[in-house]
Motif scaffolding. Structure first.
Motif, short mmCIF file in Angstrom:
data_model
loop_
_atom_site.label_atom_id
_atom_site.label_comp_id
_atom_site.label_asym_id
_atom_site.label_seq_id
_atom_site.Cartn_x
_atom_site.Cartn_y
_atom_site.Cartn_z
N ASN A 118 1.10 -1.06 0.20
CA ASN A 118 -0.27 0.22 0.17
C ASN A 118 0.70 1.76 -0.10
O ASN A 118 0.32 2.70 -0.42
N ASN A 119 2.01 1.21 0.11
CA ASN A 119 3.27 2.31 -0.09
C ASN A 119 3.27 3.13 -1.25
O ASN A 119 3.66 2.57 -2.03
N LEU A 120 2.32 4.35 -1.73
CA LEU A 120 2.10 5.06 -2.64
C LEU A 120 3.54 5.38 -2.83
O LEU A 120 3.43 6.22 -3.14
N LYS A 121 5.05 4.59 -3.02
CA LYS A 121 6.24 5.44 -3.45
C LYS A 121 6.55 4.81 -4.65
O LYS A 121 6.89 3.32 -4.41
N PHE A 122 7.51 6.08 -5.01
CA PHE A 122 8.16 4.52 -5.75
C PHE A 122 10.35 4.17 -4.95
O PHE A 122 10.12 5.35 -3.59
N SER A 123 10.68 3.56 -5.50
CA SER A 123 11.86 2.72 -4.45
C SER A 123 12.97 2.71 -5.36
O SER A 123 12.22 1.46 -6.07
#
Length: 416
Positions: free
Chosen positions: A245-250
């Motif tokens: 659910n973490n709406l980030k790019f990594s």
């Protein structure tokens, strides 16, 4: 009949590219015509990456000379100057930015023409409004639309509702995708000034048989492939749940993955090819995965917040947008019934306008000058970090009076 026509000089030097362009705003309803644009890039291959002080010195010795060459070519001078100057104000490296912003201020004073300090990423976002030779029948996107802005310095998914209303839907929590591709390519022994591009070319030269073989090899665990190389999509490990659910790019972990492998294994040429292929694939798959996750959270489906309702256009721009593998993955994996059950229309700028250029800065500056009726005070300074959702929060904006707009537009009466 009234005719508008004015010439715009645009400058860009936010990183390692010295860029200058001339645009002709020949119509009040059509995008400007590109008269010409020049670009020179600092060769940083032997430096192991871009060194800010070296980039600053390069721009200081290049941008004015490049501009002079362009103006001489098109017979523009102090007696016949451009009508508007646009320059990148940020975000970017402060030294690099200052080389062109201070030069632009001097030209603005000498020629007595208005100056617009432009947001670099707004320029990338608006490139889709220019005609696209690879999509000649495709018009500009319609608000609201989504943009994947992907470069060496930024990677974000942006929802744009107007010229000044931008919401960052997905941002990075570490490094940008272009930076990740460059660093991974360097660790794999590639050499060049644009290592992300070198990585793409390296992979494109594989035989069809090699690509097919690499594509079918599972990298979930060491025992599942003969290269003992594993790689996973960020946020899809068990600790993040099934969907992450973490709406980030990594993107930092892809470099760490290669570094960890090199500590325990020797890499022959075939293994190097395999790691390069899988790394590029997984980096782009991660981007697609996070964007599709945003559709589930914000699309028009049940249990979403409906934030993307009305979105029918998807723009991909920035240096990494030139990568054909990424373009194919976006086109083939983002279409579907996630937004109003209709397929998205994809906009990919011409390759020359994906990487940093002054054309996009001129286009964005024209939009700000004409639609917002704003210019920038000559006391402004570069902005190293400038969120695109805070476009008008920067200091130095000045309202432009109609008299100055008419003077720049050079409104003339033309008889039939």
């Amino acid at each position: 009949m009234a005719r508008r026509s004015y010439i715009v000089l645009a400058l860009e030097s936010s990183c390692d590219d010295s860029c200058v362009a001339l645009l002709d705003k020949f119509s009040p309803v059509k995008p400007p015509r590109i008269i010409d644009h020049f670009k020179k890039t600092l060769n940083s291959a032997d430096l192991g990456g871009i060194v800010p002080t070296e980039a600053y010195k390069y721009h200081m010795s290049t941008i004015s000379k490049l501009t002079n060459e362009l103006l001489l070519k098109h017979n523009l001078n102090s007696k016949n100057p451009p009508d508007l100057i646009c320059v990148t104000r940020g975000p970017g490296m402060s030294g690099s930015l200052s080389s062109s912003t201070e030069f632009a201020k001097g030209l603005s004073v000498a020629w007595n023409v208005p100056l617009v300090g432009v947001h670099h990423m707004l320029g990338h976002l608006l490139t889709a409004f220019l005609s696209k030779s690879n999509q000649p029948k495709l018009g500009p996107p319609n608000y609201p639309f989504l943009s994947l802005l992907c470069s060496g310095g930024h990677t974000m998914l942006v929802l744009s509702k107007s010229l000044i209303d931008h919401e960052i839907i997905i941002n990075t929590n570490d490094i940008a995708v272009g930076d990740s591709l460059d660093k991974c390519a360097r660790e794999l022994g590639l050499y060049g000034n644009m290592l992300g591009k070198e990585l793409e070319m390296f992979i494109d030269n594989f035989t069809p048989e090699e690509k097919e073989e690499f594509g079918h090899i599972d990298v979930d665990s060491k025992v599942s492939n003969k290269y003992n190389f594993t790689i996973k999509l960020p946020y899809l490990t068990p600790k993040h749940g099934q969907h992450g659910n973490n709406l980030k790019f990594s993107f930092a972990q892809f470099l760490s993955n290669i570094l960890g492998y090199k500590k325990e294994n020797k890499i022959d040429e075939t293994t190097r090819k395999f790691i390069a292929f899988k790394t590029q694939e997984f980096i782009f798959d991660h981007m697609v995965d996070r964007i599709n996750k945003s559709f589930k959270l914000h699309g028009n489906e049940f249990k979403s917040d409906g934030k993307f309702i009305g979105v029918k256009d998807f723009v991909c721009s920035g240096g990494v947008a030139a990568n054909q593998t990424l373009r194919n993955k976006l086109s083939n994996n983002l279409k579907g019934d996630l937004i109003d059950t209709e397929s998205l229309t994809f906009h990919f700028p011409d390759l020359a306008l994906c990487t940093d250029n002054a054309v996009m800065i001129g286009l964005a500056g024209i939009e700000i000058f004409e639609k917002l009726k704003l210019k920038t005070d000559l006391s402004f300074t570069p902005i190293r970090k400038w969120p695109i959702n805070e476009l008008l929060k920067a200091d130095g904006w000045i309202k432009v009076e109609d008299e100055e707009i008419n003077r720049v537009n050079r409104v003339n009466t033309v008889c039939k």
